[in-house]
Design a protein around this motif. Structure first.
Motif, PDB file in Angstrom:
ATOM      1  N   ILE A 101     -27.835   4.816  85.054  1.00  0.00           N
ATOM      2  CA  ILE A 101     -26.744   5.785  85.019  1.00  0.00           C
ATOM      3  C   ILE A 101     -25.846   5.463  83.829  1.00  0.00           C
ATOM      4  O   ILE A 101     -25.498   4.292  83.607  1.00  0.00           O
ATOM      5  N   ILE A 102     -25.510   6.476  83.065  1.00  0.00           N
ATOM      6  CA  ILE A 102     -24.591   6.308  81.940  1.00  0.00           C
ATOM      7  C   ILE A 102     -23.182   6.597  82.467  1.00  0.00           C
ATOM      8  O   ILE A 102     -22.927   7.660  83.032  1.00  0.00           O
ATOM      9  N   GLY A 103     -22.293   5.632  82.296  1.00  0.00           N
ATOM     10  CA  GLY A 103     -20.930   5.771  82.810  1.00  0.00           C
ATOM     11  C   GLY A 103     -20.164   6.882  82.101  1.00  0.00           C
ATOM     12  O   GLY A 103     -20.550   7.334  81.019  1.00  0.00           O
ATOM     13  N   ALA A 104     -19.064   7.284  82.727  1.00  0.00           N
ATOM     14  CA  ALA A 104     -18.316   8.442  82.230  1.00  0.00           C
ATOM     15  C   ALA A 104     -17.784   8.216  80.812  1.00  0.00           C
ATOM     16  O   ALA A 104     -17.815   9.127  79.979  1.00  0.00           O
ATOM     17  N   ALA A 105     -17.323   7.002  80.519  1.00  0.00           N
ATOM     18  CA  ALA A 105     -16.734   6.755  79.185  1.00  0.00           C
ATOM     19  C   ALA A 105     -17.800   6.915  78.103  1.00  0.00           C
ATOM     20  O   ALA A 105     -17.592   7.620  77.104  1.00  0.00           O
ATOM     21  N   ALA A 106     -18.972   6.305  78.311  1.00  0.00           N
ATOM     22  CA  ALA A 106     -20.048   6.417  77.318  1.00  0.00           C
ATOM     23  C   ALA A 106     -20.546   7.855  77.257  1.00  0.00           C
ATOM     24  O   ALA A 106     -20.803   8.382  76.166  1.00  0.00           O
ATOM     25  N   ALA A 107     -20.673   8.493  78.420  1.00  0.00           N
ATOM     26  CA  ALA A 107     -21.181   9.871  78.442  1.00  0.00           C
ATOM     27  C   ALA A 107     -20.268  10.790  77.636  1.00  0.00           C
ATOM     28  O   ALA A 107     -20.742  11.669  76.908  1.00  0.00           O
ATOM     29  N   ARG A 108     -18.965  10.567  77.731  1.00  0.00           N
ATOM     30  CA  ARG A 108     -18.034  11.398  76.950  1.00  0.00           C
ATOM     31  C   ARG A 108     -18.241  11.193  75.449  1.00  0.00           C
ATOM     32  O   ARG A 108     -18.221  12.147  74.677  1.00  0.00           O
ATOM     33  N   ALA A 109     -18.470   9.931  75.080  1.00  0.00           N
ATOM     34  CA  ALA A 109     -18.675   9.635  73.653  1.00  0.00           C
ATOM     35  C   ALA A 109     -19.996  10.206  73.136  1.00  0.00           C
ATOM     36  O   ALA A 109     -20.150  10.436  71.938  1.00  0.00           O
ATOM     37  N   LEU A 110     -20.936  10.428  74.041  1.00  0.00           N
ATOM     38  CA  LEU A 110     -22.268  10.925  73.660  1.00  0.00           C
ATOM     39  C   LEU A 110     -22.373  12.444  73.767  1.00  0.00           C
ATOM     40  O   LEU A 110     -23.403  13.029  73.415  1.00  0.00           O
ATOM     41  N   ALA A 111     -21.310  13.074  74.253  1.00  0.00           N
ATOM     42  CA  ALA A 111     -21.389  14.506  74.585  1.00  0.00           C
ATOM     43  C   ALA A 111     -21.786  15.348  73.389  1.00  0.00           C
ATOM     44  O   ALA A 111     -21.263  15.185  72.281  1.00  0.00           O
ATOM     45  N   GLY A 112     -22.724  16.251  73.629  1.00  0.00           N
ATOM     46  CA  GLY A 112     -23.163  17.188  72.600  1.00  0.00           C
ATOM     47  C   GLY A 112     -24.239  16.651  71.699  1.00  0.00           C
ATOM     48  O   GLY A 112     -24.833  17.397  70.925  1.00  0.00           O
ATOM     49  N   ARG A 113     -24.504  15.347  71.794  1.00  0.00           N
ATOM     50  CA  ARG A 113     -25.540  14.751  70.938  1.00  0.00           C
ATOM     51  C   ARG A 113     -26.504  13.897  71.743  1.00  0.00           C
ATOM     52  O   ARG A 113     -27.201  13.037  71.189  1.00  0.00           O
ATOM     53  N   THR A 114     -26.583  14.172  73.039  1.00  0.00           N
ATOM     54  CA  THR A 114     -27.470  13.399  73.907  1.00  0.00           C
ATOM     55  C   THR A 114     -28.166  14.307  74.909  1.00  0.00           C
ATOM     56  O   THR A 114     -27.518  15.119  75.584  1.00  0.00           O
ATOM     57  N   LEU A 115     -29.480  14.154  75.001  1.00  0.00           N
ATOM     58  CA  LEU A 115     -30.300  14.931  75.935  1.00  0.00           C
ATOM     59  C   LEU A 115     -30.927  14.018  76.956  1.00  0.00           C
ATOM     60  O   LEU A 115     -31.179  12.843  76.686  1.00  0.00           O
ATOM     61  N   ASN A 116     -31.265  14.596  78.095  1.00  0.00           N
ATOM     62  CA  ASN A 116     -32.037  13.881  79.112  1.00  0.00           C
ATOM     63  C   ASN A 116     -33.147  14.798  79.599  1.00  0.00           C
ATOM     64  O   ASN A 116     -32.942  16.012  79.706  1.00  0.00           O
ATOM     65  N   ILE A 117     -34.309  14.209  79.883  1.00  0.00           N
ATOM     66  CA  ILE A 117     -35.339  14.966  80.601  1.00  0.00           C
ATOM     67  C   ILE A 117     -35.366  14.465  82.032  1.00  0.00           C
ATOM     68  O   ILE A 117     -35.372  13.249  82.278  1.00  0.00           O
ATOM     69  N   HIS A 118     -35.298  15.427  82.945  1.00  0.00           N
ATOM     70  CA  HIS A 118     -35.200  15.096  84.363  1.00  0.00           C
ATOM     71  C   HIS A 118     -36.317  15.818  85.117  1.00  0.00           C
ATOM     72  O   HIS A 118     -36.529  17.019  84.891  1.00  0.00           O
ATOM     73  N   PRO A 119     -37.002  15.119  86.021  1.00  0.00           N
ATOM     74  CA  PRO A 119     -38.172  15.711  86.667  1.00  0.00           C
ATOM     75  C   PRO A 119     -37.839  16.574  87.886  1.00  0.00           C
ATOM     76  O   PRO A 119     -38.299  16.305  88.995  1.00  0.00           O
ATOM     77  N   SER A 120     -37.043  17.620  87.660  1.00  0.00           N
ATOM     78  CA  SER A 120     -36.825  18.647  88.690  1.00  0.00           C
ATOM     79  C   SER A 120     -36.283  19.885  87.988  1.00  0.00           C
ATOM     80  O   SER A 120     -35.891  19.828  86.815  1.00  0.00           O
ATOM     81  N   LEU A 121     -36.261  20.965  88.743  1.00  0.00           N
ATOM     82  CA  LEU A 121     -35.639  22.199  88.253  1.00  0.00           C
ATOM     83  C   LEU A 121     -34.157  22.118  88.598  1.00  0.00           C
ATOM     84  O   LEU A 121     -33.714  22.588  89.644  1.00  0.00           O
ATOM     85  N   LEU A 122     -33.380  21.516  87.709  1.00  0.00           N
ATOM     86  CA  LEU A 122     -31.931  21.375  87.957  1.00  0.00           C
ATOM     87  C   LEU A 122     -31.307  22.753  88.104  1.00  0.00           C
ATOM     88  O   LEU A 122     -31.766  23.698  87.453  1.00  0.00           O
TER      89      LEU A 122
END
Ligand code: GAR
Length: 210
Positions: free
Chosen positions: A92-113
């Motif tokens: 899990i990427i914490g909220a602080a890092a996720a905010r810094a990565l926003a707009g330039r980070t993708l994830n592939i997730h194995p479900s129909l989100l």
């Protein structure tokens, strides 16, 4: 060319799909580095076999999630990526890092989100009795598996499926889904604006179906 940093915790088949697409010329990008939280991840070996920068940082020993993320993403940012791709990165990427990565980070997730966030998505889909399942590529935000979805691939759930057969059917579609999504980035066609995915400058109303 688009510089990618790829994050992976295990097998690395999605990483391999990226590497194969880069080497065949299907994807106009460079993998600037591969990063893992697991030193023994097969993904790291795949990266080294391709002659790429690969490194791991274990979470053990860090005082908090944010402390680990700060150290880990400092390493990731050291290769100056245009885009960070979570391809089977299981922390899990914490909220602080996720905010810094926003707009330039993708994830592939194995479900129909937005269905089946988190772990054991194939088990969740079987338990829910859905007729269709699949995978999603989405922007990473502070909400776990909750960021805006760019594209999805759908597969049927078939009678007699178990977690393994269903996972295999989804995985086969994950690889082209991820490569196609990255091709959109390489062409400069996709962006996140005000929490919405934009393709060719227009807000998406539904995820692309690839
Ligand atoms: C893939 O199915 C990916 O969608 C999933 O892990 C697998 C990694 O396979 N990711 C997640 O569950 C993220 N929460 P790989 O290492 O062979 O690419």
């Amino acid at each position: 060319r688009l510089r990618l940093a790829v994050l992976a915790s295990g097998r690395g088949s999605n990483l391999q799909a990226i590497l194969d697409a880069v080497s065949s010329g299907t994807l106009d990008a460079t993998v600037a580095g591969v990063f893992s939280d697991k030193p023994d991840a097969l993904a790291l070996q795949r990266a080294r076999d391709a002659g790429l920068h690969a490194e791991a940082l274990r979470a053990r020993g860090f005082a908090s999630r944010d402390a680990f993320d700060a150290a880990f993403f400092a390493r990731v940012d050291s290769v100056a990526p245009d885009l960070v791709v979570c391809a089977g990165y299981m922390r899990i990427i914490g909220a602080a890092a996720a905010r810094a990565l926003a707009g330039r980070t993708l994830n592939i997730h194995p479900s129909l989100l937005p269905d089946f966030r988190g772990l054991h998505t194939h088990r969740q889909a079987l338990d829910a009795g859905v007729a269709e399942h699949g995978a999603s590529v989405h922007f990473v935000t502070a909400e776990l598996d909750g960021g805006p979805v760019i594209a999805q691939a759908r597969v049927p759930v078939l009678p007699g499926d178990d977690e393994d057969t269903l996972a295999a059917r989804v995985l086969e579609r994950e690889h082209p889904l991820l490569v196609a999504s990255l091709r959109l980035f390489a062409a400069g066609r996709v962006a996140l604006h005000e929490d919405r995915v934009h393709i060719d400058g227009r807000a998406l109303t539904e995820p692309l179906q690839l």
